[in-house]
Design a protein around this motif. Structure first.
Motif, PDB file in Angstrom:
ATOM      1  N   MET A   1       0.851  -1.168   0.000  1.00 17.35           N
ATOM      2  CA  MET A   1       0.000   0.000   0.000  1.00 17.35           C
ATOM      3  C   MET A   1       0.899   1.235   0.000  1.00 17.35           C
ATOM      4  O   MET A   1       1.883   1.288   0.726  1.00 17.35           O
ATOM      5  CB  MET A   1      -0.902  -0.007   1.230  1.00 17.35           C
ATOM      6  N   PHE A   2       0.538   2.201  -0.832  1.00 12.85           N
ATOM      7  CA  PHE A   2       1.278   3.449  -0.930  1.00 12.85           C
ATOM      8  C   PHE A   2       0.359   4.616  -0.593  1.00 12.85           C
ATOM      9  O   PHE A   2      -0.846   4.558  -0.831  1.00 12.85           O
ATOM     10  CB  PHE A   2       1.801   3.664  -2.358  1.00 12.85           C
ATOM     11  N   LYS A   3       0.956   5.672  -0.066  1.00  9.15           N
ATOM     12  CA  LYS A   3       0.235   6.913   0.202  1.00  9.15           C
ATOM     13  C   LYS A   3       1.042   8.031  -0.460  1.00  9.15           C
ATOM     14  O   LYS A   3       2.259   8.109  -0.272  1.00  9.15           O
ATOM     15  CB  LYS A   3       0.141   7.166   1.698  1.00  9.15           C
ATOM     16  N   GLN A  17      -4.315   7.090  -1.611  1.00  9.11           N
ATOM     17  CA  GLN A  17      -3.741   5.795  -1.245  1.00  9.11           C
ATOM     18  C   GLN A  17      -4.079   4.806  -2.343  1.00  9.11           C
ATOM     19  O   GLN A  17      -5.200   4.811  -2.865  1.00  9.11           O
ATOM     20  CB  GLN A  17      -4.325   5.282   0.068  1.00  9.11           C
ATOM     21  N   HIS A  18      -3.113   3.962  -2.662  1.00 12.13           N
ATOM     22  CA  HIS A  18      -3.356   2.946  -3.681  1.00 12.13           C
ATOM     23  C   HIS A  18      -2.335   1.827  -3.501  1.00 12.13           C
ATOM     24  O   HIS A  18      -1.240   2.055  -2.997  1.00 12.13           O
ATOM     25  CB  HIS A  18      -3.236   3.563  -5.083  1.00 12.13           C
ATOM     26  N   HIS A  19      -2.683   0.636  -3.938  1.00 15.62           N
ATOM     27  CA  HIS A  19      -1.789  -0.514  -3.807  1.00 15.62           C
ATOM     28  C   HIS A  19      -0.897  -0.705  -5.031  1.00 15.62           C
ATOM     29  O   HIS A  19       0.097  -1.415  -4.967  1.00 15.62           O
ATOM     30  CB  HIS A  19      -2.602  -1.794  -3.577  1.00 15.62           C
ATOM     31  N   ASP A  20      -1.226  -0.058  -6.150  1.00 19.25           N
ATOM     32  CA  ASP A  20      -0.500  -0.255  -7.404  1.00 19.25           C
ATOM     33  C   ASP A  20       0.632   0.766  -7.558  1.00 19.25           C
ATOM     34  O   ASP A  20       0.396   1.966  -7.599  1.00 19.25           O
ATOM     35  CB  ASP A  20      -1.474  -0.135  -8.573  1.00 19.25           C
ATOM     36  N   ARG A  21       1.861   0.280  -7.640  1.00 17.10           N
ATOM     37  CA  ARG A  21       3.037   1.140  -7.777  1.00 17.10           C
ATOM     38  C   ARG A  21       2.965   1.985  -9.054  1.00 17.10           C
ATOM     39  O   ARG A  21       3.355   3.149  -9.050  1.00 17.10           O
ATOM     40  CB  ARG A  21       4.298   0.290  -7.781  1.00 17.10           C
ATOM     41  N   HIS A  23       0.306   3.149 -10.595  1.00 18.55           N
ATOM     42  CA  HIS A  23      -0.665   4.229 -10.408  1.00 18.55           C
ATOM     43  C   HIS A  23      -0.033   5.368  -9.602  1.00 18.55           C
ATOM     44  O   HIS A  23      -0.189   6.541  -9.941  1.00 18.55           O
ATOM     45  CB  HIS A  23      -1.909   3.701  -9.699  1.00 18.55           C
ATOM     46  N   GLU A  45       5.306   4.219   1.816  1.00 17.86           N
ATOM     47  CA  GLU A  45       4.873   2.838   1.610  1.00 17.86           C
ATOM     48  C   GLU A  45       4.666   2.186   2.970  1.00 17.86           C
ATOM     49  O   GLU A  45       5.446   2.399   3.905  1.00 17.86           O
ATOM     50  CB  GLU A  45       5.935   2.076   0.831  1.00 17.86           C
ATOM     51  N   LEU A  46       3.618   1.391   3.071  1.00 18.49           N
ATOM     52  CA  LEU A  46       3.352   0.668   4.306  1.00 18.49           C
ATOM     53  C   LEU A  46       4.351  -0.477   4.419  1.00 18.49           C
ATOM     54  O   LEU A  46       4.454  -1.323   3.534  1.00 18.49           O
ATOM     55  CB  LEU A  46       1.921   0.135   4.313  1.00 18.49           C
ATOM     56  N   TRP A  57       4.569   3.669   8.133  1.00 21.59           N
ATOM     57  CA  TRP A  57       4.715   4.290   6.818  1.00 21.59           C
ATOM     58  C   TRP A  57       6.174   4.687   6.638  1.00 21.59           C
ATOM     59  O   TRP A  57       6.715   5.475   7.396  1.00 21.59           O
ATOM     60  CB  TRP A  57       3.821   5.521   6.697  1.00 21.59           C
TER      61      TRP A  57
END
Length: 66
Positions: A1-3, A17-21, A23, A45-46, A57
């Motif tokens: 997960m990224f923020k 926030q999204h899980h796709d690098r 994106h 990144e989590l 984070w």
């Protein structure tokens, strides 16, 4: 997960926030292109701490800023 956080051309702070690098990379590229001087890009990144098992984070802005 990224923020990701960055400042848009109107000066407002944008957070997503999204899980796709890929994106997140597209959003980071857009932030830098739209406001090259004032984007204030920050990507985190989590990550799991192996010693304690806690999640935190971790800053990874350098991987996305070009």
């Amino acid at each position: 997960m990224f923020k990701i956080q960055y400042r848009n051309p109107q000066g407002r702070m944008v957070t997503a926030q999204h899980h796709d690098r890929d994106h997140i990379q597209r959003l980071a590229n857009k932030a830098v292109t739209d406001c090259p001087e004032t984007h204030e890009l920050r990507v985190r990144e989590l990550a799991a701490d192996e010693a304690s098992g806690d999640f935190a984070w971790a800053d990874c802005t350098a991987y996305f800023a070009r």
